[in-house]
Design an enzyme around this catalytic site. Structure first.
Site, PDB file in Angstrom:
ATOM      1  N   ALA A   1       0.836  -1.212   0.000  1.00  0.00           N
ATOM      2  CA  ALA A   1       0.000   0.000   0.000  1.00  0.00           C
ATOM      3  C   ALA A   1       0.870   1.262   0.000  1.00  0.00           C
ATOM      4  CB  ALA A   1      -0.922  -0.006   1.214  1.00  0.00           C
TER       5      ALA A   1
ATOM      6  N   CYS B   1      12.210   4.742   2.277  1.00  0.00           N
ATOM      7  CA  CYS B   1      12.200   6.174   1.997  1.00  0.00           C
ATOM      8  C   CYS B   1      12.812   6.931   3.174  1.00  0.00           C
ATOM      9  CB  CYS B   1      10.790   6.674   1.696  1.00  0.00           C
ATOM     10  SG  CYS B   1       9.571   6.236   2.956  1.00  0.00           S
TER      11      CYS B   1
END
Length: 443
Positions: A262, A383
């Site tokens: 997701a 990230c």
């Protein structure tokens, strides 16, 4: 929620009060925009003020403190109102000072009473006479950097230790720049080159990404409201976030596992490369998988996507060993590479969070490692920009799994000529910070 005003400055104050209580800024901003009838210019000002105050919160708090006799007794919304005025005065060149003062004082009376109006008026005029405190007067360098760039001291110290002072200062200076509007061409429908040509025909100022061969930077206009987005020719995705899938060697008939899928940006990017093959998309949250499915449907790749509500650490309960040609582990992380887009992260995360997340990241890698075929590759990405969640996790995984080797992560634009892994910092290309490493199973 219903709003009785369309004043962008007042709505910004109300939104900042909610975000200071723990609400996500992007969700609150979207909710306000959808629930009011502000025009485009007011929407832009509202969004700018909310993100700007959050980005510069430590700076604004430091500068406001000398003007408050009893800061602990000043109501939260009054402080947020003053922060909005200070942000506009210091960071928005095109807004006249008189307009900022008049609007701020008017809001003080509307949201409070005449005493609040006098209090806010007095502080604004005092700031105007005395000027803001000079950050250069802060003696300790790390404290000064923390307040100047509005990041916690522990992060300044961690980056300084890992990367050195010049790189740390460069990263911190880049974090409060406005993020670029970046999109990925949906290769299932159109090439990057053809999409660029079509965007130009429609009057968009667009250019190819320096980071990803699938990325395009849109320099003006809201592309999310365009037919290009509705028709699934492109999707919103940061150019750095495109690199993990770009680096994977995917064939049209492959079975691929996306262990942490997701909201589906990378899942649909994998699917755009498949024909008879499938991407099996896992996520721990059922509602988030619905977003993956919606994105796959809009982009026309839903036949190549199968979703499963499953914690990636429990893949043994669902999949047999050696089933997948390749695996993507885009691991849950601290998100410290996203501070430009999600400014509140900087105040929420702690060193304890980083240590906890690095354990989860290693657990996921260990859990999925048996599911990739011999000769297949696990692509690990985050990230974030700190070694504990990136290089250190890889080193621990290799030490515990000698049947895996690090192989060079290949990107179309050859971003890592001197390293097997890819580490993008926020100041390198003014994109999100990202880490990518490729692990090949030998036996």
């Amino acid at each position: 929620m219903k709003y009785t005003t369309n004043n962008p400055r007042q709505l910004a104050v109300m939104t900042l009060v909610r975000t200071s209580n723990g609400s996500y800024s992007n969700l609150q901003i979207n909710a306000v925009i959808q629930s009011t009838s502000m025009g485009p210019a007011d929407k832009g000002l509202f969004t700018n003020i909310v993100y700007g105050v959050i980005q510069h919160r430590l700076t604004l708090e430091y500068q406001l403190r000398p003007f408050l006799r009893e800061p602990e007794k000043t109501e939260t919304w009054v402080k947020e109102l003053l922060y909005t005025a200070m942000y506009q005065l210091e960071y928005l060149d095109r807004v006249p000072k008189r307009a900022i003062f008049d609007e701020t004082i008017k809001i003080a009376k509307q949201m409070g009473h005449d005493g609040t109006r006098r209090f806010v008026t007095g502080i604004l005029h005092q700031m105007d006479r005395q000027g803001m405190p000079n950050l250069d007067d802060i003696q300790d360098e790390k404290t000064r950097l923390s307040i100047e760039y509005s990041v916690p001291t522990w992060l300044v110290e961690m980056l300084d230790e890992q990367l050195g002072k010049p790189k740390t200062a460069s990263i911190l200076a880049s974090l409060n720049k406005a993020p670029k509007q970046s999109v990925r061409a949906n290769l299932a429908k159109i090439s990057q080159k053809d999409l660029l040509a079509d965007l130009a025909k429609d009057g968009y100022d667009a250019e190819p990404s320096q980071v990803s061969s699938e990325g395009i930077i849109i320099n003006d206009g809201q592309i999310i409201h365009s037919d290009f987005f509705t028709d699934g020719l492109l999707t919103i995705q940061d150019e750095s976030a495109m690199l993990p899938v770009e680096s994977m060697q995917i064939s049209p008939d492959d079975n691929v596992l996306d262990a942490c899928s997701a909201p589906g940006g990378k899942t649909t990017q994998i699917a755009s490369r498949l024909k008879a093959g499938k991407v099996f998309a896992l996520d721990i949250h059922k509602n988030k998988l619905k977003t993956v499915q919606r994105n796959a449907t809009r982009l026309g790749v839903y036949k190549q996507v199968e979703t499963f509500e499953l914690d990636a650490r429990k893949v043994d309960t669902k999949f047999e060993d050696g089933l997948f040609d390749s695996i993507l582990v885009d691991a849950p992380c601290s998100g410290l590479g996203l501070l430009r887009r999600k400014p509140e992260i900087r105040y929420d995360k702690t060193i304890a969070d980083i240590n906890r997340l690095s354990e989860i990241q290693l657990q996921i890698l260990n859990a999925v490692s048996a599911k990739v075929k011999t000769g297949g590759t696990i692509t690990y990405s985050t990230c974030t920009i700190v070694k504990q969640e990136n290089q250190d996790v890889i080193a621990k995984f290799i030490s515990e799994n000698p049947n895996f080797d690090i192989t060079k992560t290949k990107t179309a634009n050859h971003l890592n000529p001197d390293s097997k892994m890819v580490q993008i910092y926020p100041d390198d290309y003014d994109s999100d910070g990202f880490f990518v490493c490729s692990l090949i199973r030998k036996s």
